[in-house]
Scaffold this active site. Structure first.
Site, PDB file in Angstrom:
ATOM      1  N   HIS B  15      41.521  42.555  48.081  1.00 45.44           N
ATOM      2  CA  HIS B  15      40.834  43.579  47.286  1.00 45.44           C
ATOM      3  C   HIS B  15      41.475  44.947  47.545  1.00 45.44           C
ATOM      4  O   HIS B  15      42.366  45.098  48.376  1.00 45.44           O
ATOM      5  CB  HIS B  15      39.318  43.614  47.578  1.00 45.44           C
ATOM      6  CG  HIS B  15      38.913  44.310  48.839  1.00 45.44           C
ATOM      7  ND1 HIS B  15      37.693  44.951  48.960  1.00 45.44           N
ATOM      8  CD2 HIS B  15      39.559  44.478  50.023  1.00 45.44           C
ATOM      9  CE1 HIS B  15      37.602  45.463  50.179  1.00 45.44           C
ATOM     10  NE2 HIS B  15      38.706  45.201  50.832  1.00 45.44           N
ATOM     11  N   CYS B  34      42.247  51.507  52.638  1.00 41.96           N
ATOM     12  CA  CYS B  34      41.602  50.529  51.744  1.00 41.96           C
ATOM     13  C   CYS B  34      41.987  50.767  50.287  1.00 41.96           C
ATOM     14  O   CYS B  34      41.698  49.939  49.423  1.00 41.96           O
ATOM     15  CB  CYS B  34      40.086  50.589  51.875  1.00 41.96           C
ATOM     16  SG  CYS B  34      39.534  50.213  53.543  1.00 41.96           S
ATOM     17  N   HIS B  42      40.696  39.999  53.350  1.00 40.14           N
ATOM     18  CA  HIS B  42      39.743  39.670  54.414  1.00 40.14           C
ATOM     19  C   HIS B  42      39.363  38.198  54.361  1.00 40.14           C
ATOM     20  O   HIS B  42      39.423  37.559  53.306  1.00 40.14           O
ATOM     21  CB  HIS B  42      38.453  40.489  54.256  1.00 40.14           C
ATOM     22  CG  HIS B  42      38.635  41.956  54.404  1.00 40.14           C
ATOM     23  ND1 HIS B  42      38.893  42.547  55.618  1.00 40.14           N
ATOM     24  CD2 HIS B  42      38.613  42.975  53.504  1.00 40.14           C
ATOM     25  CE1 HIS B  42      39.010  43.860  55.449  1.00 40.14           C
ATOM     26  NE2 HIS B  42      38.858  44.148  54.182  1.00 40.14           N
ATOM     27  N   ASP B  80      37.097  32.472  46.379  1.00 36.26           N
ATOM     28  CA  ASP B  80      38.020  32.085  47.445  1.00 36.26           C
ATOM     29  C   ASP B  80      39.468  32.064  46.963  1.00 36.26           C
ATOM     30  O   ASP B  80      39.766  31.506  45.903  1.00 36.26           O
ATOM     31  CB  ASP B  80      37.643  30.698  47.982  1.00 36.26           C
ATOM     32  CG  ASP B  80      38.455  30.345  49.216  1.00 36.26           C
ATOM     33  OD1 ASP B  80      38.729  31.249  50.028  1.00 36.26           O
ATOM     34  OD2 ASP B  80      38.828  29.169  49.363  1.00 36.26           O
ATOM     35  N   HIS B  81      40.349  32.665  47.758  1.00 33.07           N
ATOM     36  CA  HIS B  81      41.775  32.745  47.426  1.00 33.07           C
ATOM     37  C   HIS B  81      41.990  33.489  46.103  1.00 33.07           C
ATOM     38  O   HIS B  81      42.888  33.154  45.334  1.00 33.07           O
ATOM     39  CB  HIS B  81      42.430  31.356  47.425  1.00 33.07           C
ATOM     40  CG  HIS B  81      42.742  30.874  48.818  1.00 33.07           C
ATOM     41  ND1 HIS B  81      41.756  30.474  49.681  1.00 33.07           N
ATOM     42  CD2 HIS B  81      43.909  30.785  49.505  1.00 33.07           C
ATOM     43  CE1 HIS B  81      42.316  30.121  50.838  1.00 33.07           C
ATOM     44  NE2 HIS B  81      43.620  30.305  50.760  1.00 33.07           N
TER      45      HIS B  81
END
Lengths: 135, 135, 135, 135, 135, 135
Positions: B15, B34, B42, B80-81
């Protein structure tokens, strides 16, 4: 959108449990090994929880970098690698039990953080013994 | 007999924090590392908490296998991923801070779970930074 | 008195697994979700192990503060909140699998640490998947 | 000064989920692998939370050594290295789901602890599945 | 470039320690609570370590998805939610101590994995008691 | 069948790093905060590893209950809730660095354990700093 954010920190300190109004005997009886006059110590693990409204501009409750710095300056700098009984003025006349350390940390942080945030502090003395204030 | 049950899951995602209404300069100032335009990532750890009445026939609040499958289908499969900014439609116009990701997950799960259960979601961005919705 | 000391650190990064000599199809087949062209990410946890003789003057193998600073300057500063494929030159032509990241970190640290210390690096991509170099 | 203190303990036990009012078929359908007639088992992790007023003489809510001993005598001694279905009378006619085990532990401890303390019990069946009573 | 990769998995099982060549008395004396005839159980945590040469095409020692599937099919499917003494043929005449379970798992995985990889297995019976084979 | 078994234990202690042959200034320079004359402390986590042949009668390398009791009697009883510098004779003239504490523990346990077992000791001063002897 009311949310809570958490930040963890830690400090390593020595302490001793003792009530100066009691005899040595009663202190040993009540506090046991924790009354050792030459002190023992812990890796204290601290969890700070703030609750409030998310800022729609940032998507943050609070920039955790700011919270991290406040914890570092006001807690870690003052408690880490210290003897709580001898080096930290708040415990000159207050027994440094986990309960009292947690309460002292809450009071210090309360003054550093905006009033709009609710504050809760959890303190791990060991992975099996910990306390939280307020209840 | 009102009880809470918890189920943990995780997903790994990239992200970037960014507010398109701000200048590049202000974004860098507020979001720091960030804001890296090429993203970072993460291992997100998710804790889903349901509260309600235990079914006396099964002794379950909910079959955790069912809760696990709902989390898998509606959260892990979609997050996810993935790159949260680019691959997950909910963040096309919403900054993927931990606070906002937690809120999005709560909304997705709220629609998949019976109304009789109270729902709370905790999201760990790292072992030291985490959020919980609702407060 | 030959001993080993360990220091842990962490960094959060995005990455993508890809072999530019292969077709898109073969990349997807071999690397699956890890081949996502918009990247995903991890909280990488790093364990650095040094082995050697304890200095009888200090009782230290190495001052862990020094090791911590070397890891911070040469690994965390360069890898944390980065996209390994795009931002870290070592992976411009090297696939950032856990194995290769571990090997790259070992090579960077090897040049920063006195030769008298044996060096081993363990890298956790997730709590369930990790690698160690040298074997 | 109202505060909460927590103490963790653990026990290793076998169990089987089963409703004697149902057919074997329905039991298998609802409880799946957990219905295995020859049992399976867990390392149960227990978190006991007490809330109340700190005693100003000691700085303690309760001496955690006392709480540890109560948990040991009334929970660990009776549950550790046992088959919950066969060896623990409370489960002779109660299905030992995490929910029910948590409720039974709460009831046992409630009778051993002073009324002035609020009591909450969290029980981890695995690191990913856990319950808390009361909600 | 010789490296090690690790994959973790887990299974929940019941067991009982017992030597059929001994009297009941001697069994109780040697195995204590672990000899309970109605069984007890654990959340076993498994760490599988493979060592070998990294494939320069993939940057992998082995695709961890493949290793995960082998562990799932040959260990988890056969051991999870089982009674090791009653349901797993390998322990029909072998005492399911952590040492023996670890050895059995090593033998099963050794047959499923290419010979070019060195194999080591660590098995956690509890977070405080664990074994590793080969030494 | 050569195998390793591990047992974990812990103790909480105060200490101070100091070399009496050096000036106060040099001590502060080298040991920094760890030189605090009023001490600080840690939750030390200990991992004891024994390697040898499994006894075919029991399926044990050693009864872990016996190892646990040896660690309790010879390490925990002497180190827990103590000031290492003041209360533990081994550190009267030895700086209690993690390296030296680990070496002292190894020597104590070596004398209590059968020679047929290889012994290795790992000592965690914090979750991020730890040592292992022998290398």
């Amino acid at each position: 959108m009311r949310i809570s954010v958490f930040r963890r920190a830690h400090f390593n300190a020595a302490h001793r449990l003792h009530n100066p109004n009691w005899s040595e005997e009663k202190n040993r009886e009540v506090f046991g090994l924790c009354n050792n006059p030459s002190f023992h110590g812990h890796n204290y693990e601290l969890e700070v929880k703030l609750t409030g409204e998310v800022d729609p501009e940032t998507g943050y409750l609070i920039d955790l970098k700011i919270l991290k710095d406040i914890i570092y300056e006001h807690i870690e700098q003052r408690f880490d690698h210290k003897n709580l009984n001898l080096d930290v003025p708040e415990f000159a006349h207050l027994n440094p039990t986990a309960e009292n350390i947690c309460f002292v940390i809450w009071n210090i942080l309360r003054q550093q953080l905006p009033e709009k945030f609710e504050l809760k502090v959890r303190l791990y003395e060991t992975p099996r013994n910990y306390v939280e204030y307020p209840a």
